[in-house]
Design a protein around this motif. Structure first.
Motif, mmCIF file in Angstrom:
data_model
loop_
_atom_site.group_PDB
_atom_site.id
_atom_site.type_symbol
_atom_site.label_atom_id
_atom_site.label_comp_id
_atom_site.label_asym_id
_atom_site.label_seq_id
_atom_site.Cartn_x
_atom_site.Cartn_y
_atom_site.Cartn_z
ATOM 1 N N SER A 241 47.247 5.784 16.381
ATOM 2 C CA SER A 241 47.649 4.437 16.786
ATOM 3 C C SER A 241 47.029 4.136 18.149
ATOM 4 O O SER A 241 46.467 5.012 18.798
ATOM 5 C CB SER A 241 49.170 4.337 16.846
ATOM 6 N N THR A 242 47.183 2.873 18.581
ATOM 7 C CA THR A 242 46.528 2.454 19.831
ATOM 8 C C THR A 242 47.126 3.171 21.037
ATOM 9 O O THR A 242 48.331 3.441 21.077
ATOM 10 C CB THR A 242 46.674 0.938 20.032
ATOM 11 N N TYR A 243 46.253 3.455 22.010
ATOM 12 C CA TYR A 243 46.686 4.140 23.235
ATOM 13 C C TYR A 243 46.982 3.123 24.335
ATOM 14 O O TYR A 243 48.013 3.202 25.012
ATOM 15 C CB TYR A 243 45.600 5.110 23.689
ATOM 16 N N THR A 244 46.122 2.129 24.492
ATOM 17 C CA THR A 244 46.280 1.212 25.635
ATOM 18 C C THR A 244 47.509 0.321 25.428
ATOM 19 O O THR A 244 48.450 0.373 26.216
ATOM 20 C CB THR A 244 44.992 0.378 25.826
ATOM 21 N N ASP A 245 47.516 -0.479 24.388
ATOM 22 C CA ASP A 245 48.734 -1.226 24.020
ATOM 23 C C ASP A 245 49.492 -0.286 23.085
ATOM 24 O O ASP A 245 49.362 -0.348 21.873
ATOM 25 C CB ASP A 245 48.352 -2.532 23.326
ATOM 26 N N TYR A 246 50.312 0.541 23.642
ATOM 27 C CA TYR A 246 50.686 1.836 23.073
ATOM 28 C C TYR A 246 51.394 1.782 21.709
ATOM 29 O O TYR A 246 52.342 1.010 21.514
ATOM 30 C CB TYR A 246 51.595 2.547 24.081
ATOM 31 N N GLY A 247 50.921 2.655 20.795
ATOM 32 C CA GLY A 247 51.642 2.932 19.549
ATOM 33 C C GLY A 247 51.585 1.843 18.496
ATOM 34 O O GLY A 247 52.458 1.760 17.641
ATOM 35 N N LYS A 248 50.520 1.029 18.532
ATOM 36 C CA LYS A 248 50.423 -0.089 17.581
ATOM 37 C C LYS A 248 49.346 0.185 16.519
ATOM 38 O O LYS A 248 48.478 1.023 16.690
ATOM 39 C CB LYS A 248 50.028 -1.378 18.312
ATOM 40 N N ILE A 249 49.447 -0.602 15.414
ATOM 41 C CA ILE A 249 48.343 -0.688 14.450
ATOM 42 C C ILE A 249 47.721 -2.062 14.629
ATOM 43 O O ILE A 249 48.389 -3.066 14.425
ATOM 44 C CB ILE A 249 48.848 -0.566 12.990
ATOM 45 N N TYR A 250 46.453 -2.132 15.016
ATOM 46 C CA TYR A 250 45.742 -3.408 15.121
ATOM 47 C C TYR A 250 44.868 -3.640 13.897
ATOM 48 O O TYR A 250 44.634 -4.754 13.478
ATOM 49 C CB TYR A 250 44.803 -3.404 16.326
ATOM 50 N N CYS A 251 44.313 -2.516 13.406
ATOM 51 C CA CYS A 251 43.264 -2.616 12.395
ATOM 52 C C CYS A 251 43.616 -1.682 11.252
ATOM 53 O O CYS A 251 44.040 -0.564 11.488
ATOM 54 C CB CYS A 251 41.929 -2.180 13.019
ATOM 55 N N ASN A 252 43.486 -2.144 10.050
ATOM 56 C CA ASN A 252 43.622 -1.230 8.919
ATOM 57 C C ASN A 252 42.465 -1.412 7.963
ATOM 58 O O ASN A 252 42.622 -1.336 6.747
ATOM 59 C CB ASN A 252 44.965 -1.427 8.217
ATOM 60 N N ASP A 253 41.300 -1.673 8.537
ATOM 61 C CA ASP A 253 40.117 -2.012 7.759
ATOM 62 C C ASP A 253 39.739 -0.849 6.836
ATOM 63 O O ASP A 253 39.337 0.218 7.303
ATOM 64 C CB ASP A 253 38.991 -2.315 8.745
ATOM 65 N N PRO A 254 39.850 -1.046 5.494
ATOM 66 C CA PRO A 254 39.517 0.045 4.577
ATOM 67 C C PRO A 254 38.073 0.496 4.681
ATOM 68 O O PRO A 254 37.716 1.584 4.217
ATOM 69 C CB PRO A 254 39.836 -0.538 3.190
ATOM 70 N N GLU A 255 37.219 -0.337 5.287
ATOM 71 C CA GLU A 255 35.812 0.056 5.491
ATOM 72 C C GLU A 255 35.694 1.330 6.330
ATOM 73 O O GLU A 255 34.676 2.009 6.307
ATOM 74 C CB GLU A 255 35.060 -1.075 6.218
ATOM 75 N N TRP A 256 36.750 1.651 7.089
ATOM 76 C CA TRP A 256 36.703 2.842 7.950
ATOM 77 C C TRP A 256 37.023 4.113 7.171
ATOM 78 O O TRP A 256 36.924 5.218 7.695
ATOM 79 C CB TRP A 256 37.636 2.690 9.149
ATOM 80 N N MET A 257 37.469 3.990 5.902
ATOM 81 C CA MET A 257 37.755 5.194 5.110
ATOM 82 C C MET A 257 36.434 5.896 4.753
ATOM 83 O O MET A 257 35.487 5.255 4.306
ATOM 84 C CB MET A 257 38.507 4.831 3.825
ATOM 85 N N LEU A 258 36.410 7.224 4.929
ATOM 86 C CA LEU A 258 35.186 7.984 4.632
ATOM 87 C C LEU A 258 34.999 8.112 3.123
ATOM 88 O O LEU A 258 35.920 8.514 2.414
ATOM 89 C CB LEU A 258 35.263 9.376 5.278
ATOM 90 N N THR A 259 33.805 7.746 2.662
ATOM 91 C CA THR A 259 33.462 7.821 1.239
ATOM 92 C C THR A 259 32.178 8.649 1.086
ATOM 93 O O THR A 259 31.504 8.933 2.085
ATOM 94 C CB THR A 259 33.180 6.409 0.691
ATOM 95 N N ASN A 260 31.817 8.932 -0.146
ATOM 96 C CA ASN A 260 30.559 9.657 -0.373
ATOM 97 C C ASN A 260 29.355 8.835 0.099
ATOM 98 O O ASN A 260 28.371 9.387 0.575
ATOM 99 C CB ASN A 260 30.412 10.014 -1.849
ATOM 100 N N GLU A 261 29.468 7.500 -0.033
ATOM 101 C CA GLU A 261 28.359 6.648 0.420
ATOM 102 C C GLU A 261 28.146 6.824 1.925
ATOM 103 O O GLU A 261 27.023 6.970 2.405
ATOM 104 C CB GLU A 261 28.676 5.187 0.079
ATOM 105 N N LYS A 262 29.237 6.843 2.668
ATOM 106 C CA LYS A 262 29.110 7.047 4.130
ATOM 107 C C LYS A 262 28.604 8.451 4.449
ATOM 108 O O LYS A 262 27.842 8.652 5.385
ATOM 109 C CB LYS A 262 30.461 6.820 4.808
ATOM 110 N N LEU A 263 29.053 9.410 3.644
ATOM 111 C CA LEU A 263 28.629 10.800 3.901
ATOM 112 C C LEU A 263 27.119 10.967 3.755
ATOM 113 O O LEU A 263 26.530 11.868 4.343
ATOM 114 C CB LEU A 263 29.330 11.748 2.938
ATOM 115 N N ARG A 264 26.497 10.077 2.969
ATOM 116 C CA ARG A 264 25.043 10.181 2.780
ATOM 117 C C ARG A 264 24.280 9.923 4.092
ATOM 118 O O ARG A 264 23.099 10.272 4.208
ATOM 119 C CB ARG A 264 24.572 9.233 1.673
ATOM 120 N N LEU A 265 24.959 9.319 5.078
ATOM 121 C CA LEU A 265 24.321 9.107 6.385
ATOM 122 C C LEU A 265 24.236 10.402 7.188
ATOM 123 O O LEU A 265 23.504 10.495 8.165
ATOM 124 C CB LEU A 265 25.149 8.095 7.206
#
Ligand code: CP
Length: 318
Positions: A241-265
């Motif tokens: 969770s966020t450190y500066t504005d402590y303990g929050k969720i700002y973003c839950n963008d599924p694009e950040w989930m690691l997939t095999n496509e990303k692993l190819r990088l």
């Protein structure tokens, strides 16, 4: 920081011969206190202590004990029943080593980062206190992680496939999650990899998810996950969770989930996670169930890291 490579070598030695010091802890007792849930830490610490010949008592103090007060000079007219300054000295009489898990509240950063709970146990118990994950750090996990990376590098170097004649590249990447989680594992991983100094280290996260500089100083920081992953040998996946504005969720963008496509990088990177993991939120099935995943070996290594640390303490106490 401890001698990281020394502890890793000790952990690897226990892995190859678990009972090599089976008498070191005879007639010594460890109390493992859990104010919060656990599976791996709880079981691996018990096994490690038993491998060294220790007696182990596990106490789910958070759900089965009296509600503890940690503030000095508290007027205990509320929910807390027993002050740590009364409870901890008794633990010092019952046990030779005390090990404690205590999560942060994620409500007040100053309170959490003061590490009041574990520090108060250490102050009043009068015996060595081991962190089984505290408000801001998870050192036994991080020792395991460096051990797992070292082990993998040794294997890969034999095959000539990574890290030879160059520093390996380790990427710590933020991952989505459905609820706010502590920064402990990420803080600790950053602290240990920086102190270890044997890798190129990059931390990537969405805007507003920076960690405390106290732990990240020395790493390259970026909000561009794809750029970070390029050429990586190890990808450590973790939500925080966020450190500066402590303990929050700002973003839950599924694009950040690691997939095999990303692993190819990456440079055919191995993927790590401390577990438990939310499948298809933090990490995709295809990665977790695929050949890149080190998560089971990593969790199994928790025993040897704990055993290395307990044996150091046992050697130092009368
Ligand atoms: N990684 C870890 O600490 O797992 P547990 O919460 O199950 O102990």
């Amino acid at each position: 920081m401890p001698d990281i490579n020394g502890l890793v070598q000790k952990a690897l030695a226990y892995k190859s011969d678990p009972l090599r010091n089976k008498k070191l802890g005879v007639n010594k007792r460890i109390g493992c206190f859990f104010l919060n849930p656990s599976m791996r830490t709880r079981l691996s610490t018990q096994i490690a202590a038993q491998n060294l010949g220790m007696d182990v008592i596990v106490f789910n103090v958070g759900s089965e004990g009296w509600a503890l007060e940690f503030e000095e000079e508290a007027i205990m007219s509320g929910k807390t029943v027993e002050h740590v300054k009364d409870a901890a000295p008794i633990m010092g009489k019952y046990f030779d080593i005390l090990a404690i898990r205590t999560f942060p509240s994620l409500k007040n950063r100053e309170d959490d980062y003061s590490e009041l709970f574990i520090n108060q146990f250490a102050r009043y118990a009068g015996i060595p206190v081991v962190s089984l994950e505290s408000a801001t750090l998870h050192p036994l996990q991080s020792l395991t992680d460096v051990m797992t990376i070292t082990e993998e590098l040794q294997k890969s170097n034999l095959q000539g496939s990574r890290g030879k004649n160059r520093k390996s590249k380790i990427v710590l990447t933020w991952a989505p999650h459905v609820k706010p989680l502590p920064q402990c594992v990420a803080n600790s991983f950053a602290q240990w990899i920086n102190a270890w100094g044997e890798a190129e280290f990059v931390i990537t996260y969405p805007e507003d998810y920076e960690l405390s500089k106290e732990f990240t100083n020395g790493a390259t920081l970026t909000n561009d996950q794809d750029e970070a992953l390029k050429g990586a040998d190890f990808v450590y996946v973790k939500n925080w969770s966020t450190y500066t504005d402590y303990g929050k969720i700002y973003c839950n963008d599924p694009e950040w989930m690691l997939t095999n496509e990303k692993l190819r990088l990456t440079n055919n990177a191995k993927v790590m996670h401390c577990l438990p993991v939310r499948r298809n939120v933090e990490l995709s099935d295809e990665v977790l169930d695929g050949p890149s995943s080190l998560v089971t070996e990593e969790a199994a290594n928790r025993v040897w890291a704990a055993q290395a640390v307990l044996s150091e303490i046992l050697t130092a106490i009368p």
